[in-house]
Write a protein that holds these residues in place. Structure first.
Motif, mmCIF file in Angstrom:
data_model
loop_
_atom_site.group_PDB
_atom_site.id
_atom_site.type_symbol
_atom_site.label_atom_id
_atom_site.label_comp_id
_atom_site.label_asym_id
_atom_site.label_seq_id
_atom_site.Cartn_x
_atom_site.Cartn_y
_atom_site.Cartn_z
ATOM 1 N N SER A 1 18.107 53.609 -30.339
ATOM 2 C CA SER A 1 16.886 53.399 -29.632
ATOM 3 C C SER A 1 16.863 53.099 -28.257
ATOM 4 N N LYS A 2 18.046 52.584 -27.784
ATOM 5 C CA LYS A 2 18.259 52.193 -26.405
ATOM 6 C C LYS A 2 18.033 53.607 -25.456
ATOM 7 N N PHE A 3 18.587 54.526 -26.134
ATOM 8 C CA PHE A 3 18.616 55.972 -25.197
ATOM 9 C C PHE A 3 16.953 56.666 -25.399
ATOM 10 N N GLU A 4 16.381 56.219 -26.438
ATOM 11 C CA GLU A 4 15.179 56.582 -26.642
ATOM 12 C C GLU A 4 14.328 56.021 -25.780
ATOM 13 N N ALA A 5 14.366 54.559 -25.653
ATOM 14 C CA ALA A 5 13.744 53.840 -24.615
ATOM 15 C C ALA A 5 13.752 54.406 -23.183
ATOM 16 N N LEU A 6 14.922 54.653 -22.639
ATOM 17 C CA LEU A 6 15.114 55.384 -21.419
ATOM 18 C C LEU A 6 14.544 56.586 -21.294
ATOM 19 N N LEU A 7 14.530 57.383 -22.278
ATOM 20 C CA LEU A 7 13.740 58.701 -22.443
ATOM 21 C C LEU A 7 12.132 58.388 -21.859
ATOM 22 N N ASP A 8 11.952 57.414 -22.994
ATOM 23 C CA ASP A 8 10.352 57.293 -23.037
ATOM 24 C C ASP A 8 10.007 56.558 -21.343
ATOM 25 N N LYS A 9 10.899 55.967 -20.882
ATOM 26 C CA LYS A 9 10.765 55.401 -19.585
ATOM 27 C C LYS A 9 10.499 56.609 -18.525
ATOM 28 N N VAL A 10 11.445 57.468 -18.527
ATOM 29 C CA VAL A 10 11.220 58.481 -17.293
ATOM 30 C C VAL A 10 10.132 59.273 -17.798
ATOM 31 N N LYS A 11 9.864 59.489 -18.861
ATOM 32 C CA LYS A 11 8.502 60.234 -19.268
ATOM 33 C C LYS A 11 7.309 59.617 -18.621
ATOM 34 N N ALA A 12 6.998 58.329 -18.978
ATOM 35 C CA ALA A 12 6.182 57.361 -18.355
ATOM 36 C C ALA A 12 6.131 57.496 -16.715
ATOM 37 N N SER A 13 7.196 57.515 -16.257
ATOM 38 C CA SER A 13 7.255 57.752 -14.592
ATOM 39 C C SER A 13 6.861 58.937 -14.136
ATOM 40 N N ARG A 14 7.127 59.834 -14.822
ATOM 41 C CA ARG A 14 6.558 61.424 -14.496
ATOM 42 C C ARG A 14 5.222 61.646 -15.061
ATOM 43 N N GLY A 15 4.601 60.856 -15.920
ATOM 44 C CA GLY A 15 3.247 61.040 -16.307
ATOM 45 C C GLY A 15 3.122 62.103 -17.393
ATOM 46 N N VAL A 16 4.148 62.225 -18.175
ATOM 47 C CA VAL A 16 4.145 63.382 -19.352
ATOM 48 C C VAL A 16 4.451 62.451 -20.638
ATOM 49 N N LYS A 17 4.084 63.129 -21.817
ATOM 50 C CA LYS A 17 4.148 62.652 -22.997
ATOM 51 C C LYS A 17 5.238 63.437 -24.009
ATOM 52 N N LEU A 18 5.530 64.544 -23.681
ATOM 53 C CA LEU A 18 6.452 65.446 -24.549
ATOM 54 C C LEU A 18 7.874 65.485 -23.605
ATOM 55 N N ASP A 19 8.982 65.452 -24.286
ATOM 56 C CA ASP A 19 10.208 65.865 -23.582
ATOM 57 C C ASP A 19 10.242 67.114 -23.038
ATOM 58 N N THR A 20 9.501 68.257 -23.499
ATOM 59 C CA THR A 20 9.284 69.511 -23.117
ATOM 60 C C THR A 20 8.437 69.358 -21.728
ATOM 61 N N ASP A 21 7.871 68.488 -21.482
ATOM 62 C CA ASP A 21 7.297 68.599 -20.163
ATOM 63 C C ASP A 21 7.955 68.001 -19.041
ATOM 64 N N LEU A 22 8.985 67.457 -19.411
ATOM 65 C CA LEU A 22 10.153 67.148 -18.237
ATOM 66 C C LEU A 22 10.881 68.227 -17.682
ATOM 67 N N ASP A 23 10.718 68.495 -16.272
ATOM 68 C CA ASP A 23 11.278 69.377 -15.532
ATOM 69 C C ASP A 23 12.756 69.093 -15.432
ATOM 70 N N ALA A 24 13.478 69.849 -14.747
ATOM 71 C CA ALA A 24 15.053 69.927 -14.341
ATOM 72 C C ALA A 24 15.372 68.580 -13.716
ATOM 73 N N SER A 25 14.764 68.324 -12.678
ATOM 74 C CA SER A 25 14.986 67.216 -12.006
ATOM 75 C C SER A 25 14.879 65.711 -12.885
ATOM 76 N N ALA A 26 13.698 65.809 -13.709
ATOM 77 C CA ALA A 26 13.444 64.598 -14.714
ATOM 78 C C ALA A 26 14.793 64.661 -15.686
ATOM 79 N N MET A 27 15.279 65.772 -16.176
ATOM 80 C CA MET A 27 16.195 65.621 -17.307
ATOM 81 C C MET A 27 17.476 65.329 -16.562
ATOM 82 N N LYS A 28 17.850 65.756 -15.344
ATOM 83 C CA LYS A 28 18.964 65.375 -14.714
ATOM 84 C C LYS A 28 19.043 63.788 -14.446
#
Length: 330
Positions: free
Chosen positions: A119-146
């Motif tokens: 869950s700690k990792f999931e929380a970090l992923l959710d944090k990056v999604k929120a900062s990029r203004g997206v809801k789905l993992d698939t909406d994150l671009d390469a720089s966000a995934m990096k």
């Protein structure tokens, strides 16, 4: 032998798991056998495990004699590290896929191999999604995934009190141990207890070359049954997700599509899959539970096993299979 599209690999037998469970060590000779099999796989693929550019990437899965779906552990994308993920992204022209695969590997390795809190990792992923203004993992671009990968590596080091292992052979040894150990995790023990499965059977470990359902919109992953496991009706039943990997289908992050939709989206893949469903059911004389991946419009079969079913479905299947001549009354 059936001519199915199956990724190349090798299997470590249940005997090794039984020995490991008793002693906490690999049996004599196993290390050399694994190295020999890895070398053969490298030669077959024309790539090297752990190479800084275009390396072999592996999946490490369990394989018990009696099917225990979802009870034991899997590690995907093994062989990635902070160096080769960048070169893979550049060489493939798909940096988003490379970093997506790496962040999945970091999280899976942390959870499955070291027991770190997922869950700690999931929380970090959710944090990056929120900062990029997206809801789905698939909406994150390469720089966000990096960015996610960097955050995951830092969290891993903080929680594990060591850096993420970059040596692919060390990764593989740890992952094999984790699959051996998952034979006795609490959910596996409870499942065996409920289904009267002996505790001393152990699990095999299947090591295969990775195929990727998360490479883009012409890729996907899914699970299907050769008959409806709820009703027993002789129809193909299952779900899939495009641009997805592993447990995405059952994770609830995105809504999977029914297999009937695959006929519209990728008709040639759907036909090939339906033909394989029929072939496998006729071969095993039982309803099959099949996992598959589509990579760049090519179908790969990852696993098949006799499928679980309701009591009503079991009766209907048995009667209809006798009528069809697939099985006899005995």
């Amino acid at each position: 032998n059936l001519g199915l599209p199956v990724p190349p690999g090798f299997t470590i037998t249940t005997t090794a798991c039984i020995s490991f469970t008793k002693t906490g060590k690999w049996p004599a000779g196993l290390e050399g056998q694994v190295e020999k099999c890895v070398s053969q796989l490298e030669k077959q693929l024309g790539k090297k495990l752990g190479a800084p550019e275009d390396p072999v990437l592996l999946s490490v899965r369990s394989g018990a004699v009696i099917s225990m779906p979802g009870m034991m552990d899997t590690v995907l994308n093994l062989g990635l590290n902070a160096v080769n993920v960048e070169s893979i992204g550049k060489a493939s022209g798909k940096p988003r896929w490379a970093y997506d695969s790496f962040r999945r590997f970091i999280q899976m390795f942390a959870d499955v191999c070291l027991g770190l809190e997922r869950s700690k990792f999931e929380a970090l992923l959710d944090k990056v999604k929120a900062s990029r203004g997206v809801k789905l993992d698939t909406d994150l671009d390469a720089s966000a995934m990096k960015e996610v990968c960097g955050e995951f590596l830092a969290l891993f080091e903080k929680m594990a009190k060591m850096p993420f292992p970059s040596d692919a052979r060390k990764q593989l040894a740890i992952a094999i141990n984790a699959v051996f150990q998952s034979w006795n995790n609490p959910r596996a023990q409870k499942y065996r207890q409920m289904n009267y499965i002996p505790d001393d059977l152990g699990t095999a470990v299947n090591v295969q070359a990775m195929v990727f359902g998360n490479m883009g919109d012409d890729c996907g992953t899914g699970v299907g049954f050769t008959r409806d496991p709820s009703t027993g009706e002789n129809i193909r039943y299952g779900e899939y997700l495009m641009n997805a990997q592993g447990e995405d289908v059952v994770a609830g992050i995105r809504t999977p599509q029914k297999l009937t939709q695959l006929q519209k989206a990728l008709p040639s893949i759907h036909k090939e899959l339906m033909d394989i469903f029929e072939l496998l059911e006729n071969h095993y004389h039982d309803m099959q539970d099949i996992e598959f991946t589509i990579q760049n419009n090519k179908l790969w079969i990852l696993q098949t096993r006799n499928g679980k079913r309701t009591a009503n479905a079991a009766v209907r299947m048995a009667v209809e299979m006798v009528q069809e001549g697939l099985i006899d009354k005995k």
